[in-house]
Design an enzyme around this catalytic site. Sequence first.
Site, PDB file in Angstrom:
ATOM      1  CD  GLU A 265     -38.014  27.848  -3.090  1.00 48.10           C
ATOM      2  OE1 GLU A 265     -38.395  26.603  -3.199  1.00 48.10           O
ATOM      3  OE2 GLU A 265     -37.534  28.300  -1.783  1.00 48.10           O
TER       4      GLU A 265
ATOM      5  CD  GLU B 167     -38.927  30.126   1.404  1.00 48.21           C
ATOM      6  OE1 GLU B 167     -38.213  29.027   1.260  1.00 48.21           O
ATOM      7  OE2 GLU B 167     -39.805  30.326   0.611  1.00 48.21           O
TER       8      GLU B 167
HETATM    9  O1  IFM Z   1     -41.165  24.746   2.664  1.00 50.32           O
HETATM   10  C1  IFM Z   1     -40.486  24.972   1.581  1.00 50.32           C
HETATM   11  C2  IFM Z   1     -40.975  26.370   1.023  1.00 50.32           C
HETATM   12  O2  IFM Z   1     -42.443  26.172   0.664  1.00 50.32           O
HETATM   13  C3  IFM Z   1     -40.077  26.854  -0.243  1.00 50.32           C
HETATM   14  N1  IFM Z   1     -38.904  26.974   0.090  1.00 50.32           N
HETATM   15  C4  IFM Z   1     -38.089  25.772   0.946  1.00 50.32           C
HETATM   16  C5  IFM Z   1     -38.771  25.430   1.724  1.00 50.32           C
HETATM   17  C6  IFM Z   1     -38.146  24.218   2.596  1.00 50.32           C
HETATM   18  O3  IFM Z   1     -38.109  23.057   1.702  1.00 50.32           O
END
Ligand code: IFM
Length: 459
Positions: free
Chosen positions: A160, A356
């Site tokens: 990210e 994710e």
């Molecule tokens: O917890 C975070 C993660 O570290 C990065 N992506 C989003 C998740 C939820 O906010």
Amino acid sequence: MGRSIPDGFVLGAATSAFQIEGAADRRGETIWDRFIRVRGLPDTGLVACDHVDRLDEDLDLMAELGLQAYRFSVAWARVLPEGHGRPDAAGLGFYDRLVDGLLERGIVPWLTLYHWDLPQALDDVGGWRVRDTVGRFTDYAALMVGRLGDRVPNWITHNEPWVASMLGHRDGVFAPGGTDMGEALTVAHHLLVSHGTAAQAIRAAAPAARVAAAIDCRPAVPATDREEDVVATRHFDGFRNRWFLDPLFGHGYPDDMVDAYRTAGRFDARPGGDGPVRDGDLDLIAQPLDVLGLNYYTGIRISAGREEDETPDVAPGPNPPEGHTEMGWPVQPDVLHGFLLRLQRDYAPASIMITENGASFSDGPDAEGRVHDVRRTAYLHDHLAAAIDAREAGVPVEGHLTWSLLDNLEWTQGFAQRFGVIHVDHTTQRRTVKDSGWWLRDAIASRTLPDVPGPSAGA
Ligand code: IFM
């Protein structure tokens, strides 16, 4: 009988180092330790989920769920406390044990090199604001691939980069707390260049390894069909999604955003111009990507005036309105489906792993010790179905990693948000598999998406 999961589609779960490891006294300080202390936030990172000292228990839980893949991140400051120099033998040993433990259990490792926890010592000398950190990151990548490249097949350079640059350097709400857009775009550029240089280092040491980057995308639609909302949405998409995807796929920085940033005096993205972009950088960034990691949670409706603003309409907190999670995010599996088709159309990635995807709901154990988190189960069911639909429509989606394995530390929100398929009692560290975890196990074992009782999370 639920719908079937296609052959080869991989199911697993994801975490990150700072959010679960604890054992902060056995690694170097990171920008998140400092940020939490300076801002007076709950000091949950010191222990987090105590994962370092509960590694075997957590590996056994992964095996009990039948996970096919597990994504974790390495804490740079655990293996190089100062960010460079002499590696810490115990820190490297921990990741050896983690990887070996996964392989012994038949779980494929997905290693992330950087999930936001820059060693504080590097931030003290400029952090991602300066080019030197690209070289430090490349050396760190080489160290890790030299150590684990014989056993880890999947290497994610960055997690990210939009969050790391914009929340960390523009909005001041994430570590290290900068508040300047020009600085944030410089940081984003250095993150992207270091993706490229790390990719080269990984390939040099482990030619069979696959290189990925995990990009958080926020698909946007105009709030109305008014021209100004359509224009704002295009800008938001450039700011949030295309600024990262375009250069990774060799398209360079998007022209409309280059012009917008330059005209506003915020950033000069021309190679050899006034900004940090050097000749050759865009080629470095565009190293062949074996896998595009997609982090997807929700989409957004954009109206004029909000072209660089993704504040949720619903505030984070318990008891969210129907169709939202406790992060305040709308539940939109159809948006995931549409975005996967768009990725295929615009970038034709070799492969996509959903690195994710998940939902925060704070259901806890009942009197019998069961956690009936039906909203999370429904969320996972519907998003997995969307991903499988996209795969069947020709998008090369290779799998889905649920965020997250454990209820963990949600950055500035501490333990207030619970994303895990395994509940963690943050006082006792007791782990309890939630109903969503058992559902995931059943999905993996049966190669179907079992029907979910009760209302859909998006209803
Ligand atoms: O917890 C975070 C993660 O570290 C990065 N992506 C989003 C998740 C939820 O906010």
